[in-house]
Design a protein around this motif. Structure first.
Motif, mmCIF file in Angstrom:
data_model
loop_
_atom_site.group_PDB
_atom_site.id
_atom_site.type_symbol
_atom_site.label_atom_id
_atom_site.label_comp_id
_atom_site.label_asym_id
_atom_site.label_seq_id
_atom_site.Cartn_x
_atom_site.Cartn_y
_atom_site.Cartn_z
ATOM 1 N N GLY A 62 0.862 -1.077 -0.107
ATOM 2 C CA GLY A 62 0.015 0.166 -0.426
ATOM 3 C C GLY A 62 0.799 1.193 0.102
ATOM 4 N N ASN A 63 0.552 2.258 -0.615
ATOM 5 C CA ASN A 63 1.340 3.066 -0.543
ATOM 6 C C ASN A 63 0.875 4.484 -0.265
ATOM 7 N N LEU A 64 0.830 5.463 0.414
ATOM 8 C CA LEU A 64 0.672 7.097 1.376
ATOM 9 C C LEU A 64 -0.007 8.150 -0.488
ATOM 10 N N ASP A 65 1.514 7.294 -1.112
ATOM 11 C CA ASP A 65 1.648 8.863 -2.606
ATOM 12 C C ASP A 65 1.995 7.959 -3.135
ATOM 13 N N PRO A 66 1.311 7.309 -4.064
ATOM 14 C CA PRO A 66 1.461 6.383 -5.065
ATOM 15 C C PRO A 66 2.740 6.843 -6.148
ATOM 16 N N ALA A 67 2.766 8.590 -6.762
ATOM 17 C CA ALA A 67 3.220 8.810 -7.654
ATOM 18 C C ALA A 67 5.097 8.983 -6.819
ATOM 19 N N LEU A 68 4.843 9.380 -5.825
ATOM 20 C CA LEU A 68 6.430 8.889 -5.535
ATOM 21 C C LEU A 68 6.833 7.542 -4.774
ATOM 22 N N ARG A 69 5.838 6.290 -4.370
ATOM 23 C CA ARG A 69 6.138 4.995 -3.577
ATOM 24 C C ARG A 69 6.086 5.321 -2.389
ATOM 25 N N LEU A 70 5.473 6.299 -1.679
ATOM 26 C CA LEU A 70 6.012 6.602 -0.649
ATOM 27 C C LEU A 70 5.084 5.412 0.892
ATOM 28 N N PRO A 71 5.509 4.699 1.475
ATOM 29 C CA PRO A 71 4.970 3.551 1.460
ATOM 30 C C PRO A 71 3.832 3.558 2.706
ATOM 31 N N TYR A 72 2.621 3.094 3.032
ATOM 32 C CA TYR A 72 2.024 3.678 4.467
ATOM 33 C C TYR A 72 3.177 2.746 5.994
ATOM 34 N N ASN A 73 4.004 1.786 5.682
ATOM 35 C CA ASN A 73 4.344 1.726 6.648
ATOM 36 C C ASN A 73 5.556 0.933 6.165
#
Ligand code: PMV
Length: 325
Positions: free
Chosen positions: A18-29
């Motif tokens: 899961g990505n918090l920010d899909p464009a930057l691929r910042l993950p939830y965890n």
């Protein structure tokens, strides 16, 4: 403007889903992994001013349009940093089947990042290389450092990177991968990351993860295999519970996967200490200590459903093999 890099894949003990920010691929965890000695990608990148478009070859064949576009988009990030627009010839070879739950995108984007940066003469430190590799595929961030690796989820592009928490020689842990299918999976991890938050259990997993990560990190550092294996296996089941209950539901297991999961539990009951974990694919990663690896390999190789077995130890991270900038 040519370089060759080699990068290992990695197996996550605490998984990214899961990505918090899909464009930057910042993950939830945050997530935690081990680099894999027997699952590597070797990539050559040549920037050539005479080319009109990138040419991407994977395992001897021109890459499919989607994979080629993803690699080109990643090269664009590196071209922008290097301040040139030369197109590239890329040839990449995997030591293991792609897209079957051995995280080929991790080793692929780690190797592409390191080779392309070396070919353009961009001297980035490990942290920046890890953050950059993450933009290609999240788990690639964890294939840059050595051995046992923690990916800090971070709050922005720079703070979301992975670092080593212990060198490869810290622990003789083995990841014996039982390959039950060489077919490319129907839904890649991209679809899974997008669907993950739609699971009614997603928030519950996120809530538990910081404590889970701490427990797994402590057991890893203490080399307490029983505590470590039990927590890693439980975490893998939780990730697959999210996948199965998201919209659309994603079931990565085949009957052969399920049979192996039962078998690993039976081995444990019979005194062979091993635990199972799975990425987004049907192949089963059986974790054991090195002294039990031969027993695990022999037992897996005796099964008709297992096509082949890959024995991995912790390994160094991504490396430049040759460079002429
Ligand atoms: O890096 P991606 O987008 O291929 O995602 C990897 C997802 C899992 O393999 C299931 C978990 C992980 O952390 O490696």
């Amino acid at each position: 403007m040519r370089a060759v890099a080699a990068a290992p894949s990695n197996i996550a003990f605490v998984k990214y889903w899961g990505n918090l920010d899909p464009a930057l691929r910042l993950p939830y965890n945050a997530s935690l992994s081990m680099t894999l000695s027997a699952a590597t990608t070797r990539t050559e990148v040549v920037f050539d001013p005479a080319l009109d478009a990138d040419e991407i070859v994977i395992d001897g064949r021109p890459a499919a349009p989607e994979a080629a576009a993803r690699a080109s988009a990643h090269l664009d990030l590196i071209r922008a940093r290097a301040g040139h627009g030369h197109r590239a010839r890329v040839a990449s070879a995997n030591s293991f089947p792609m897209g079957t739950g051995i995280a080929s995108s991790a080793s692929a984007f780690a190797a592409l990042t390191v080779a392309a940066c070396a070919a353009t003469g961009l001297a980035l430190d490990e942290r920046s290389l890890s953050a950059l590799a993450r933009r290609g595929s999240g788990s690639a961030a964890r294939s840059i450092p050595d051995g046992f690796v923690l990916w800090h989820s971070g709050a922005d592009d720079e703070s979301s990177y992975a670092e080593s928490i212990a060198p490869p020689e810290h622990w003789d842990l083995c990841d014996v991968v039982a390959i039950v299918s060489r077919e490319h999976k129907a839904v890649g991890s991209g679809g899974g990351h997008g669907a993950a938050p739609s699971s009614p259990f997603f928030a519950a997993r996120q809530h538990r993860l910081p404590e889970r990560l701490e427990a797994i990190r402590e057991a890893l550092l203490a080399k307490d295999f029983e505590r470590f294996g039990a927590a890693v296996e439980a975490e893998s089941y939780e990730l697959h519970a999210i996948a199965m209950t998201s919209r659309p539901p994603l079931l990565y297991w085949t009957p052969a996967t399920v049979a192996l999961l039962h078998l690993v539990a039976r081995w444990r009951a019979e005194g062979l200490s091993a635990f199972a974990t799975l990425d987004a694919g049907p192949n089963v990663h059986v974790l054991c200590e090195a002294r039990r690896a031969q027993d695990v390999v022999a037992a897996l190789e005796s099964l008709d459903s297992v096509e082949s077995v890959l024995v991995n130890r912790a390994a160094p991270g991504a490396r430049v093999v040759e460079a002429q900038s």
